[in-house]
Motif scaffolding. Structure first.
Motif, PDB file in Angstrom:
ATOM      1  N   ILE A 184     -12.178   4.657  -0.437  1.00 30.36           N
ATOM      2  CA  ILE A 184     -12.918   4.531  -1.696  1.00 30.36           C
ATOM      3  C   ILE A 184     -13.533   5.861  -2.092  1.00 30.36           C
ATOM      4  N   PHE A 193      -9.635  -2.242   6.672  1.00 31.82           N
ATOM      5  CA  PHE A 193      -9.809  -1.315   5.566  1.00 31.82           C
ATOM      6  C   PHE A 193     -10.784  -0.198   5.920  1.00 31.82           C
ATOM      7  N   VAL A 226      -8.944  -8.652   1.591  1.00 30.27           N
ATOM      8  CA  VAL A 226      -7.507  -8.387   1.466  1.00 30.27           C
ATOM      9  C   VAL A 226      -6.933  -8.007   2.827  1.00 30.27           C
ATOM     10  N   LYS A 254      -7.309  -8.471  -4.922  1.00 30.04           N
ATOM     11  CA  LYS A 254      -8.523  -7.655  -4.863  1.00 30.04           C
ATOM     12  C   LYS A 254      -9.395  -7.888  -6.090  1.00 30.04           C
ATOM     13  N   PHE A 303      -5.083   2.478  -5.461  1.00 25.00           N
ATOM     14  CA  PHE A 303      -5.633   2.071  -4.165  1.00 25.00           C
ATOM     15  C   PHE A 303      -4.625   1.196  -3.423  1.00 25.00           C
ATOM     16  N   ALA A 304      -4.029   0.255  -4.140  1.00 26.24           N
ATOM     17  CA  ALA A 304      -3.075  -0.662  -3.522  1.00 26.24           C
ATOM     18  C   ALA A 304      -1.872   0.089  -2.970  1.00 26.24           C
ATOM     19  N   ILE A 316      -2.896   1.829   0.211  1.00 25.97           N
ATOM     20  CA  ILE A 316      -3.049   0.883   1.319  1.00 25.97           C
ATOM     21  C   ILE A 316      -1.698   0.446   1.861  1.00 25.97           C
ATOM     22  N   HIS A 323     -17.006  -3.746  -3.297  1.00 27.63           N
ATOM     23  CA  HIS A 323     -15.636  -3.260  -3.140  1.00 27.63           C
ATOM     24  C   HIS A 323     -15.199  -3.313  -1.671  1.00 27.63           C
ATOM     25  N   THR A 346      -7.122   0.585  -9.663  1.00 27.37           N
ATOM     26  CA  THR A 346      -6.936  -0.220  -8.457  1.00 27.37           C
ATOM     27  C   THR A 346      -5.505  -0.191  -7.961  1.00 27.37           C
ATOM     28  N   THR A 385     -14.578  -6.951  -0.597  1.00 32.77           N
ATOM     29  CA  THR A 385     -13.372  -7.576  -1.133  1.00 32.77           C
ATOM     30  C   THR A 385     -12.098  -6.900  -0.610  1.00 32.77           C
ATOM     31  N   TRP A 386     -12.126  -5.598  -0.343  1.00 30.54           N
ATOM     32  CA  TRP A 386     -10.965  -4.978   0.314  1.00 30.54           C
ATOM     33  C   TRP A 386     -10.828  -5.490   1.745  1.00 30.54           C
ATOM     34  N   ASN A 387     -11.950  -5.744   2.404  1.00 31.11           N
ATOM     35  CA  ASN A 387     -11.886  -6.332   3.749  1.00 31.11           C
ATOM     36  C   ASN A 387     -11.251  -7.719   3.711  1.00 31.11           C
TER      37      ASN A 387
END
Length: 201
Positions: free
Chosen positions: A47, A42, A34, A79, A58-59, A62, A27, A55, A30-32
């Motif tokens: 998390i 990130f 993005v 993501k 989370f978006a 962010i 996680h 998700t 993959t967020w990094n």
């Protein structure tokens, strides 16, 4: 004393991310990815604070926190696709999956997760756990997500077991609250587990 099944439990419910699947490193990775595209660094603390939420939440967080000019839906697509692409890097939380293996065929078992159905299915397949569970309740299957009890109550309903005889295994505060609200036995696995002690290139 390790992770155990309550003597009165007639059904078992497992969270997925961080409970069955040691997915935190994937996680974060993959967020990094993005973040690299949209120009932010990130913070993994997000998390820990939001584990159990879909998700899309989370978006939205962010976008607010990093002032990202993009729709939540597009962030989720990027993501999730990245996560699915790296699912082969996932490893099981062995102390938890050992319980799954031990009680398979003896007690009904389900997965109650804040992940999307596809993400849940991808993870379970990558971990070799697909055939162990009677049902999966994902973020796509309920309107009210953790910390609301709906995810776990739906698991209980589909397994045909009263909530008070279900035991939930969780690693997130939101999920623990949800399980307690549902009136279930709750096991916080975090004191028994060490996460993410492996490298991602």
């Amino acid at each position: 004393m390790g992770i155990t099944v309550h003597p009165e439990a007639k059904a078992l419910i497992f969270d997925l991310d961080g409970t069955l699947s040691d997915s935190l490193p994937v996680h974060i990775k993959t967020w990094n990815m993005v973040g690299e595209k949209y120009g932010f660094d990130f913070d993994p603390q997000i998390i820990f604070e939001m584990t159990g939420m879909p998700t899309i939440e989370f978006a939205r967080r962010i976008i607010r926190q990093y002032n990202v000019s993009e729709t939540p839906e597009n962030l989720v697509k990027m993501k999730q696709q990245s996560f699915w692409d790296f699912a082969h890097l996932l490893i099981p939380v062995v102390k938890v999956t050992a319980i799954v293996e031990k009680y398979h065929g003896k007690l009904p078992m389900s997965v109650g997760t804040g992940a999307s159905r596809k993400s849940a299915e991808v993870q379970l397949k990558a971990l070799g756990l697909t055939d162990y569970f009677d049902t999966i309740i994902s973020a796509d299957d309920v309107t009210n997500h953790k910390p609301e009890p709906d995810t776990f109550l739906e698991c209980a309903r589909l397994m045909g077991v009263a909530p008070e005889f279900c035991q939930v295994f969780e690693d997130g505060d939101l999920g623990i609250t949800a399980a307690k609200t549902a009136g279930m036995f709750v096991t916080d696995i975090r004191p028994h587990i060490k996460y993410g002690e492996w490298a991602l290139s």
